[in-house]
Write a protein that holds these residues in place. Structure first.
Motif, PDB file in Angstrom:
ATOM      1  N   TRP A  43       0.825  -1.109  -0.010  1.00 20.16           N
ATOM      2  CA  TRP A  43      -0.088  -0.058   0.207  1.00 20.16           C
ATOM      3  C   TRP A  43       0.794   0.975  -0.109  1.00 20.16           C
ATOM      4  N   SER A  44       2.094   1.230   0.526  1.00 22.21           N
ATOM      5  CA  SER A  44       2.976   2.398   0.474  1.00 22.21           C
ATOM      6  C   SER A  44       3.425   2.592  -0.761  1.00 22.21           C
ATOM      7  N   SER A  45       3.826   1.701  -1.552  1.00 31.04           N
ATOM      8  CA  SER A  45       4.205   1.740  -2.773  1.00 31.04           C
ATOM      9  C   SER A  45       3.029   2.444  -3.616  1.00 31.04           C
ATOM     10  N   LEU A  46       1.684   1.937  -3.506  1.00 31.53           N
ATOM     11  CA  LEU A  46       0.740   2.346  -4.470  1.00 31.53           C
ATOM     12  C   LEU A  46       0.363   3.804  -3.851  1.00 31.53           C
ATOM     13  N   ARG A  47       0.501   4.091  -2.812  1.00 36.30           N
ATOM     14  CA  ARG A  47       0.177   5.784  -2.457  1.00 36.30           C
ATOM     15  C   ARG A  47       1.227   6.883  -3.426  1.00 36.30           C
ATOM     16  N   ASP A  48       2.502   6.077  -3.082  1.00 34.90           N
ATOM     17  CA  ASP A  48       3.693   6.764  -3.864  1.00 34.90           C
ATOM     18  C   ASP A  48       3.270   6.891  -5.327  1.00 34.90           C
ATOM     19  N   MET A  49       3.101   5.738  -5.889  1.00 34.77           N
ATOM     20  CA  MET A  49       2.895   5.714  -7.403  1.00 34.77           C
ATOM     21  C   MET A  49       1.799   6.731  -7.523  1.00 34.77           C
ATOM     22  N   LEU A  50       0.557   6.914  -6.935  1.00 38.05           N
ATOM     23  CA  LEU A  50      -0.259   7.989  -7.181  1.00 38.05           C
ATOM     24  C   LEU A  50       0.201   9.207  -6.858  1.00 38.05           C
ATOM     25  N   GLY A  51       1.010   9.628  -5.679  1.00 39.83           N
ATOM     26  CA  GLY A  51       1.244  10.773  -5.333  1.00 39.83           C
ATOM     27  C   GLY A  51       2.297  11.427  -6.126  1.00 39.83           C
ATOM     28  N   PHE A  52       3.209  10.597  -6.758  1.00 41.09           N
ATOM     29  CA  PHE A  52       4.252  11.182  -7.459  1.00 41.09           C
ATOM     30  C   PHE A  52       3.815  11.075  -8.963  1.00 41.09           C
ATOM     31  N   GLY A  53       2.481  10.670  -9.387  1.00 40.50           N
ATOM     32  CA  GLY A  53       2.277  10.933 -10.773  1.00 40.50           C
ATOM     33  C   GLY A  53       2.658   9.591 -11.776  1.00 40.50           C
ATOM     34  N   ARG A  54       3.067   8.695 -11.135  1.00 41.19           N
ATOM     35  CA  ARG A  54       3.368   7.222 -11.783  1.00 41.19           C
ATOM     36  C   ARG A  54       2.036   6.814 -12.462  1.00 41.19           C
ATOM     37  N   VAL A  55       0.800   7.128 -11.630  1.00 39.32           N
ATOM     38  CA  VAL A  55      -0.528   6.504 -12.309  1.00 39.32           C
ATOM     39  C   VAL A  55      -1.461   7.999 -11.971  1.00 39.32           C
ATOM     40  N   ASP A  56      -2.568   7.724 -12.702  1.00 38.01           N
ATOM     41  CA  ASP A  56      -3.388   9.049 -12.296  1.00 38.01           C
ATOM     42  C   ASP A  56      -4.613   8.711 -11.498  1.00 38.01           C
ATOM     43  N   ALA A  57      -4.758   7.479 -11.318  1.00 36.95           N
ATOM     44  CA  ALA A  57      -5.921   7.009 -10.098  1.00 36.95           C
ATOM     45  C   ALA A  57      -5.416   5.677  -9.503  1.00 36.95           C
ATOM     46  N   ASN A 128      -0.609  -7.784  25.004  1.00 38.88           N
ATOM     47  CA  ASN A 128       0.171  -7.702  24.095  1.00 38.88           C
ATOM     48  C   ASN A 128      -0.033  -8.735  22.991  1.00 38.88           C
ATOM     49  N   LEU A 129      -1.231  -8.675  22.438  1.00 36.39           N
ATOM     50  CA  LEU A 129      -1.790  -9.472  21.125  1.00 36.39           C
ATOM     51  C   LEU A 129      -1.463  -8.745  19.930  1.00 36.39           C
ATOM     52  N   VAL A 130      -0.716  -9.308  19.008  1.00 38.65           N
ATOM     53  CA  VAL A 130       0.123  -8.727  17.938  1.00 38.65           C
ATOM     54  C   VAL A 130      -1.033  -8.872  16.783  1.00 38.65           C
ATOM     55  N   PHE A 131      -1.421  -7.772  16.148  1.00 37.64           N
ATOM     56  CA  PHE A 131      -2.337  -7.881  14.807  1.00 37.64           C
ATOM     57  C   PHE A 131      -1.547  -7.551  13.701  1.00 37.64           C
ATOM     58  N   GLY A 132      -1.523  -8.134  12.597  1.00 39.41           N
ATOM     59  CA  GLY A 132      -1.034  -7.710  11.539  1.00 39.41           C
ATOM     60  C   GLY A 132      -2.011  -7.014  10.671  1.00 39.41           C
ATOM     61  N   VAL A 133      -1.729  -5.970  10.073  1.00 41.53           N
ATOM     62  CA  VAL A 133      -2.678  -5.198   9.216  1.00 41.53           C
ATOM     63  C   VAL A 133      -1.909  -4.621   7.860  1.00 41.53           C
ATOM     64  N   PRO A 134      -2.422  -4.426   6.994  1.00 39.92           N
ATOM     65  CA  PRO A 134      -1.942  -3.934   5.521  1.00 39.92           C
ATOM     66  C   PRO A 134      -1.376  -2.413   5.799  1.00 39.92           C
ATOM     67  N   PHE A 135      -1.620  -1.639   6.484  1.00 38.34           N
ATOM     68  CA  PHE A 135      -1.212  -0.257   6.325  1.00 38.34           C
ATOM     69  C   PHE A 135      -1.727   0.524   7.572  1.00 38.34           C
ATOM     70  N   PRO A 136      -0.819   1.332   8.285  1.00 39.87           N
ATOM     71  CA  PRO A 136      -1.164   2.369   9.473  1.00 39.87           C
ATOM     72  C   PRO A 136      -2.515   3.140   9.153  1.00 39.87           C
ATOM     73  N   PHE A 137      -2.663   3.487   8.078  1.00 38.00           N
ATOM     74  CA  PHE A 137      -3.609   4.391   7.888  1.00 38.00           C
ATOM     75  C   PHE A 137      -4.978   3.476   6.784  1.00 38.00           C
ATOM     76  N   SER A 138      -5.744   2.883   7.827  1.00 40.86           N
ATOM     77  CA  SER A 138      -6.634   1.777   6.796  1.00 40.86           C
ATOM     78  C   SER A 138      -8.147   1.715   7.748  1.00 40.86           C
ATOM     79  N   MET A 139      -8.781   1.100   7.347  1.00 44.45           N
ATOM     80  CA  MET A 139      -9.936   0.701   7.905  1.00 44.45           C
ATOM     81  C   MET A 139      -9.987  -0.575   8.525  1.00 44.45           C
ATOM     82  N   HIS A 140      -8.838  -1.129   8.469  1.00 44.95           N
ATOM     83  CA  HIS A 140      -8.569  -2.633   9.138  1.00 44.95           C
ATOM     84  C   HIS A 140      -8.291  -1.870  10.516  1.00 44.95           C
ATOM     85  N   VAL A 141      -6.989  -0.993  10.642  1.00 44.42           N
ATOM     86  CA  VAL A 141      -6.719  -0.250  11.957  1.00 44.42           C
ATOM     87  C   VAL A 141      -7.854   0.247  12.897  1.00 44.42           C
TER      88      VAL A 141
END
Length: 389
Positions: A43-57, A128-141
């Motif tokens: 998800w971080s790479s996808l965000r950067d792809m959009l933010g830096f103009g590699r993709v338009d959407a 200390n129950l450790v949950f994995g989530v895909p990204f810090p800013f997400s509906m999962h969190v």
């Protein structure tokens, strides 16, 4: 109309289906656009792809554009969520050690009761129950935090770590995490690999959670209105096709291809049908509304939902950002503008009291035929965007 190709990023998840189907079944072509679908590894790479103009959407986590408007996450590009791609579709699961402990207590994996699941987890793993989530800013969190803080599980007893969705099963097997919240099919992958069991669907916490959005850079949305309109309408037509029951098998066949999810058709069909396999024991549960693409204004970008996200993010990260500005990244105005020429029944308002709809409810709309589905939070709370908690 001149045909234009739009580069669009996505993650290999079932809820990327509206973009994939728009491309594969000609809905994009009907709008004289091509979709150059670009898979992202995280998800971080996808965000950067959009933010830096590699993709338009991009197919994007609903919380990301809101977080970026609030100055969270270290990326300054202004993004707009121009429509919702999917409602619900997440699963919460546990690794085999936790599964064994839960079964030893007699816990029934019924896949419905958020309070009972929290109590059972607290009883067998208090700290200390450790949950994995895909990204810090997400509906999962946000679902995990909402669930923990409003049950005896408690926020202090959980730790949240970022794990890319395709690596969730490996992290569980390696013992790096105890549990997870992830979009399908990656929870079912953990089940099929024998390393985890499903505890709850995300909708057991919030029945109306906007999971993924179609995001663009705000400058692109405002300088390319014609292309944006074509893209929104193509995705909407694909979503309408996906909502038809007889489309499910064909959709699963397309998504299962090597260039998309590269997973067995049967695994993908679980999310599309809501018939979930919970563990190696083969327990099956039918989860109505597990994942929705259209109907009952599912694709509408409600400002109240983005404000809920902004309010949650502000509380978690101690920011004093302008919540009204953050809520404005869900562009109901652009959606209305570009969907006006279709037969979509658009809601009369751009915000609602979240969690207040307990039964299918008729609301004012452009064609007078819109019924909204239940959007209840598991604890019965409501979120009034004009009077936040």
């Amino acid at each position: 109309m001149r045909r234009v190709t739009i580069p669009v990023a996505y993650m290999p998840l079932v809820d990327a289906a509206p973009l994939i189907i728009a491309h594969e079944l000609g809905f994009a072509e009907a709008e004289a656009i091509g979709l150059d679908l670009v898979p992202a590894p995280s998800w971080s790479s996808l965000r950067d792809m959009l933010g830096f103009g590699r993709v338009d959407a991009a197919h994007m986590l609903s919380a990301v554009p809101v977080a970026m408007r609030m100055g969270l996450g270290g990326m300054g590009a202004a993004l707009s969520a121009v429509c919702v791609l999917s409602v619900n579709g997440n699963v919460i699961g546990v690794g085999r050690p936790l599964e064994a402990k839960l079964r030893a207590t007699g816990f029934a994996f019924d896949f419905t009761d958020a309070r009972a699941a929290a109590s059972a987890l607290k009883a067998v793993h208090a700290d200390n129950l450790v949950f994995g989530v895909p990204f810090p800013f997400s509906m999962h969190v946000e679902l995990l935090r909402y669930w923990a803080e409003r049950t005896e599980l408690g926020l202090d007893s959980i730790e949240i770590r970022t794990v890319p969705p395709p690596l969730m099963a490996e992290a569980l097997e390696a013992g790096d995490i105890d549990a997870f919240c992830v979009g399908e099919p990656w929870g079912s992958v953990a089940v099929d690999r024998g390393v985890g069991a499903l505890l709850l669907p995300g909708r057991a916490i919030w029945q109306g959670a906007p999971e993924k959005v179609l995001a663009t850079r705000t400058d692109w949305a405002e300088t390319e209105p014609d292309l944006l309109g074509r893209l929104i309408r193509a995705v909407w037509q694909a979503s309408r096709w996906l909502a038809k029951p007889d489309s499910r098998i064909t959709a699963a066949q397309i998504l299962s291809r090597e260039e998309y999810l590269d997973l067995p058709l049967e695994l993908i069909d679980r999310a599309l049908s809501g018939r979930m396999i919970l563990s190696r024991r083969g327990e099956q549960r039918d989860c109505d509304g597990f994942l929705r693409f259209q109907g009952a204004a599912a694709t509408f970008p409600w400002r109240s939902q983005s404000k809920w996200l902004a309010h949650r993010l502000a509380a978690a990260h101690g920011t004093e950002s302008d919540l009204e500005s953050a809520a404005a990244v869900f562009r109901s105005d652009l959606y209305r503008q570009h969907m006006a020429q279709t037969d979509a029944d658009l809601p009369g308002a751009s915000a609602k009291v979240e969690g207040a709809i307990l039964h299918p409810t008729a609301v004012a709309s452009s064609r007078g035929q819109l019924n909204l589905l239940p959007d209840r939070f598991f604890d019965g709370a409501v979120f009034d965007p004009d009077d936040p908690w």
